[in-house]
Scaffold this motif. Sequence first.
Motif, PDB file in Angstrom:
ATOM      1  N   GLU A 103       4.707   6.223  11.645  1.00  0.00           N
ATOM      2  CA  GLU A 103       3.658   5.961  10.434  1.00  0.00           C
ATOM      3  C   GLU A 103       3.346   4.951  10.101  1.00  0.00           C
ATOM      4  OE1 GLU A 103       4.217   8.600   7.754  1.00  0.00           O
ATOM      5  OE2 GLU A 103       5.928  10.127   8.428  1.00  0.00           O
ATOM      6  N   ASP A 104       1.778   4.563  10.249  1.00  0.00           N
ATOM      7  CA  ASP A 104       1.438   2.890   9.186  1.00  0.00           C
ATOM      8  C   ASP A 104       1.815   3.464   7.727  1.00  0.00           C
ATOM      9  OD1 ASP A 104       0.011   1.322   8.120  1.00  0.00           O
ATOM     10  OD2 ASP A 104      -1.507   1.796   9.450  1.00  0.00           O
ATOM     11  N   ALA A 106       1.767   0.927   5.624  1.00  0.00           N
ATOM     12  CA  ALA A 106       1.540   0.038   4.460  1.00  0.00           C
ATOM     13  C   ALA A 106       0.651   0.783   3.568  1.00  0.00           C
ATOM     14  CB  ALA A 106       1.568  -1.044   4.855  1.00  0.00           C
ATOM     15  N   ARG A 107      -0.256   1.911   4.961  1.00  0.00           N
ATOM     16  CA  ARG A 107      -1.941   1.633   4.285  1.00  0.00           C
ATOM     17  C   ARG A 107      -2.169   2.625   3.372  1.00  0.00           C
ATOM     18  NH1 ARG A 107      -4.096   6.186   9.532  1.00  0.00           N
ATOM     19  NH2 ARG A 107      -2.256   7.107   8.599  1.00  0.00           N
ATOM     20  N   GLU A 108      -1.109   3.563   3.211  1.00  0.00           N
ATOM     21  CA  GLU A 108      -0.426   4.452   2.471  1.00  0.00           C
ATOM     22  C   GLU A 108      -0.564   3.990   0.520  1.00  0.00           C
ATOM     23  OE1 GLU A 108       2.806   6.969   2.284  1.00  0.00           O
ATOM     24  OE2 GLU A 108       1.871   8.025   4.854  1.00  0.00           O
ATOM     25  N   ASP A 111      -3.603  -2.460  -2.001  1.00  0.00           N
ATOM     26  CA  ASP A 111      -3.025  -3.826  -1.659  1.00  0.00           C
ATOM     27  C   ASP A 111      -2.540  -3.853  -3.164  1.00  0.00           C
ATOM     28  OD1 ASP A 111      -3.971  -3.292   0.849  1.00  0.00           O
ATOM     29  OD2 ASP A 111      -6.794  -4.219   0.631  1.00  0.00           O
ATOM     30  N   GLU A 117       7.051  -4.814   3.659  1.00  0.00           N
ATOM     31  CA  GLU A 117       6.852  -3.581   4.071  1.00  0.00           C
ATOM     32  C   GLU A 117       7.657  -2.897   3.704  1.00  0.00           C
ATOM     33  OE1 GLU A 117       5.032  -2.653   6.583  1.00  0.00           O
ATOM     34  OE2 GLU A 117       4.834  -4.836   7.273  1.00  0.00           O
ATOM     35  N   TYR A 134       6.921   3.398  -2.442  1.00  0.00           N
ATOM     36  CA  TYR A 134       6.587   4.497  -1.264  1.00  0.00           C
ATOM     37  C   TYR A 134       8.146   4.760  -1.918  1.00  0.00           C
ATOM     38  CZ  TYR A 134       7.200   6.538   3.142  1.00  0.00           C
ATOM     39  OH  TYR A 134       8.083   6.961   3.719  1.00  0.00           O
TER      40      TYR A 134
END
Length: 461
Positions: A103-104, A106-108, A111, A117, A134
């Motif tokens: 899964e990506d 970092a997209r969740e 910024d 990470e 996260y």
Amino acid sequence: MVQVNVGTLAQDPTLPDLAAALDSQAMLKVFRKHLRPIGDTAYEIQSCRLSRIRYRMSFRCILQYTLSLLDPDTGRQRNLLISGTMYADADAARRRFRKLLVEDLAREIPDSLLIFEPVSFVSDLGMLLQVFPYDRKLPTLPLLAAGPPPDLEPLLVTRLGPGDWRAAAWKTESVRYREQIGAVLRYDGRARNTATGEEALRRFYVKVYRDDTGERTLRALGDIRRICDESGESFTVGTPVAYTGCLRALVLEEAPGASLEDVLLDGDDTVETMRKVARDLAAFNQLYMHPEQRYTLMDQISSLERSARLLRWACPNLSPEIDTIVATVADGLEEVRPRPTHRDLKPDHIFLDGARTVFIDLDSFAGADPVLDPALFLAWLAALPDLLPVPRSRARMASRTFASEYFAHVPKSWHDRLYLHYSGALLEVAQGFFRRQEPGWPTKITALVREAEASLGGGIW
């Protein structure tokens, strides 16, 4: 001198690398090596502190660390929470890491909150790392940690009153975080009335859950507030704003007044304050209502045994006393008629707003033995001088005043159960010293266990 074999904390044969994980200086090197920077700023990791432990013997240990970071360009410092999970099954953490890699993640994460990470794996320790905000069990936490989402912000602004209010700025801070369980965020908002130019500052708290506990809490708060308003009680509970099922988040207004913790710190009019709190809690425990959640004697004993297991692991020299306390409490208590019970009552969960007492943080609210509430409250008062600069004489006076007033307003049979409940509650508070890695926790735990042992004989209250 207190004799505590701290070395036993790292002697679980199913977690052979736990010793290194408990060493903050060793973990500082681990984090510097394994946390991969992401985003625009390359922060320097200056220090590491072990701040919380959750441990299930022969299964899993979750360790929470607080890192101090430095932005070398601006000199700005900030703290960051890192959670490390180790399993007795040596491959479990690696398998979970591999699943997350597809899964990506970092997209969740907004910024503004991207520093490293979101997940990493430390092969030498078999440890899965998660970087706040996260959390694989709290998927909405990153969105909420960045501030009110677009669909939530209008609900907060409407609490300012009539008029055309527009939010100007939000400041968000993490107040409490328990990995995989839940989090509490604080939103400080500044808004402006476009018609009058008036500005207002408001504070809200957002509780993030892994399940539907927040929805149940919302119903409980509504029921209690309605009953209190109809009957003219001199107490109430926190004011909910909304529960959003898609975010699994409960939003509450800031409780009015001063916390009882602050009152005890100041030391002003402690006696009358404690009497009022005692009367209001007695009334709370005797409300005519039937909570949808039930907390049985079996639940209570199971919780006590979990606390005892952790304390035996942390302080093995206290095992005989802990065994005696658990056995005596389990043998002495019987199931009683359930009453409305807060179940997480401590001085910072009670606010004094003029003539009204406000109870907050009712996620554990249930039908249970009501004596759990005064017992836990008294246990927290016993521990208060080890947590805050409150003189022990003031804490003891507050305890005696509260106990005398509370039991003057409830059935006599309730007092007969206090000694056993108080002993159990002291163990619950004591294990929290270890979980949070409070400075000097071995000595503080020993004092509470001794108090619990003395309570078994009665006569303290």
